[in-house]
Write a protein that holds these residues in place. Sequence first.
Motif, mmCIF file in Angstrom:
data_model
loop_
_atom_site.group_PDB
_atom_site.id
_atom_site.type_symbol
_atom_site.label_atom_id
_atom_site.label_comp_id
_atom_site.label_asym_id
_atom_site.label_seq_id
_atom_site.Cartn_x
_atom_site.Cartn_y
_atom_site.Cartn_z
ATOM 1 N N PHE A 57 22.505 170.153 7.807
ATOM 2 C CA PHE A 57 23.805 170.792 8.006
ATOM 3 C C PHE A 57 24.350 171.401 6.711
ATOM 4 O O PHE A 57 25.243 172.255 6.759
ATOM 5 C CB PHE A 57 24.820 169.783 8.541
ATOM 6 N N HIS A 73 28.444 170.630 16.003
ATOM 7 C CA HIS A 73 27.429 171.659 15.790
ATOM 8 C C HIS A 73 27.846 172.965 16.460
ATOM 9 O O HIS A 73 27.858 174.031 15.829
ATOM 10 C CB HIS A 73 26.102 171.151 16.365
ATOM 11 N N TYR A 109 25.582 162.061 12.820
ATOM 12 C CA TYR A 109 24.226 162.480 13.156
ATOM 13 C C TYR A 109 23.315 161.308 13.490
ATOM 14 O O TYR A 109 22.586 161.331 14.489
ATOM 15 C CB TYR A 109 23.632 163.288 12.003
#
Length: 430
Positions: A303, A237, A423
Motif C-alpha cells: 500500500f 482499498h 491487512y
Amino acid sequence: MNTGNYMSSEKSKARKLVSSPYAWGVLGLLTLIYISSFVDRQIIAVLAPQIQQELSLSNFQVGLLYGTAFSLIYAVCGIPMGRMADIYSRRVMIVGGLLVWSLMTLVSGYAVSLTFLIVARFFVGISESALSPAVYSLLSDYFHSSQRGTVFSIYAAGIFVGIGVAFLGGGTVAQAYDWRMALRVVGAPGLLLAAIAWLVIRELPRGITQGGRRYNTVMSFREVIRYILHKKTVRYHFLGFSFLAFTGYTILGFIGIVLTDIHGASSMVPQYGWFMMATGLSVVASGKMADWMARRWDASRRFVMGIVAGLAGLPLYYFGLFAESATTAFMLIGLANVISSSYNGVAAAILQYLVKPDMRAQAGGLYLFVISVVGFGVGPPLAGWLMDAVFTGPYGPAKALMLVFSCCGILASLCFLKAMRTYSQDKEQD
C-alpha cells in the motif's frame, strides 16, 4: 478412468506452468490485448474534432459518445462479468471480448450517424468489461503470489501504452487520411490478436498457486459481494484507489484545457501521449518496488506505493499548473502524471490477496466499477464545475485542479494507512 488421479495429474501439469517462460509469454500477450482495449477506448477522444465536424455534433453529443456511451455500461457490466469469469472459462471471455470490441471499432469506421457510433461504443463497453476481471483471476493462477505486484503492473502498463498509441498513432492516421480510416486501422489488429490468444492461452485450475486447496464455489452472487465488502481492508482499498483514479481521469480530461486556455499551446496536447507511454514504465517500477517491500518487511507495505502515487507528484503538479511557461507546465504536469498514475498494477494485485480464488474476477469487476464511477463519473464533472463556478481568472483551471489533486492525494494516503493496519486480519491464507 480414475477421475481423482486424472484431476491430480492435471493439477500437477498446471503447477509446472506457474511462473514458467510460457506464463510470462501469456502475460505479454494479455498485455498486448489490454493495450488494444485502451487504444479502442481512447481513440474517440483523439478523433472527436473530425467526427464532430463531419457528423455535425454538439459538444454534449461528443461527450455522450466518448464518456457516457462507454463508461456507464462498462462500469455496470464489470461486476456480472466478474461473476461469470469466476464460474466459466476465462479464456473464452478474454478472446470473446477482444473479438467484439475490435469488430465494433472497425465497423465504427463506416458509421453514418451518431446513433450508429453510440451503439458500437455500447458494445465496446460491454465487451471490454469482460477482460480485466478474467485476466486478474487467470494471472493469479499463472504466477506465484509473491510476484503479483510485478505481474499485475506489467499488465496495467498496457493502459498507458494504449492511451499513448491512441494519441500518437490514431492521431497520425487521422491526419494523413480521416477518422474513418483511423478506426479501421486500430480495430483490425484485434481480430488477429484474438486468433493468437485462442491458440496460446490455456485455462488453469483455479487456486492452483494455493496448493490446490478446495474453496466454496456455491455462494450466491450477493453472498460473494457481501463477503468481499465485509472486509475493512477492501473498503479502504476501494476508497483510496478511487481517489487516485479521480486524479488520473481528471488530469487526462483537462490537460488540453490547461495547455490551451492558460498557455495557448494546443499543439502540445497530442505530444502528451509520450508521458502516457512513460507512465507504463512507472507502473511496472511501482509493482516491482511493492513486491520488494512485501518481501523485505510484510505484504501490507504494498500500500506504500499508493501513498507515493498520491503525494509524491503534488509538488510537480503545483509548479506545473502555475508555471508561466507552456514548456515548463507541459514537462512538470507530465512528470507528475507519471508518478500519480503509477499505482494501477499494485491496486489490482493487492486485491487478489484479500479474496478467495473463486472470487478474484468478481472482486476485480467490483474494483473496476468503483473506480470507473468515482474516477471517470465524478472526477472530471466536479473539476469542471469548480472551473466554471468557483475559480475564475487566467489560472482558474490550475486552482481547481490543484485543489482536487491535493484533496485526493491526502485522502487516499489516509485510506492506505488504515488499510495497512487491518491487512493481516483480512488477508486470505496463501
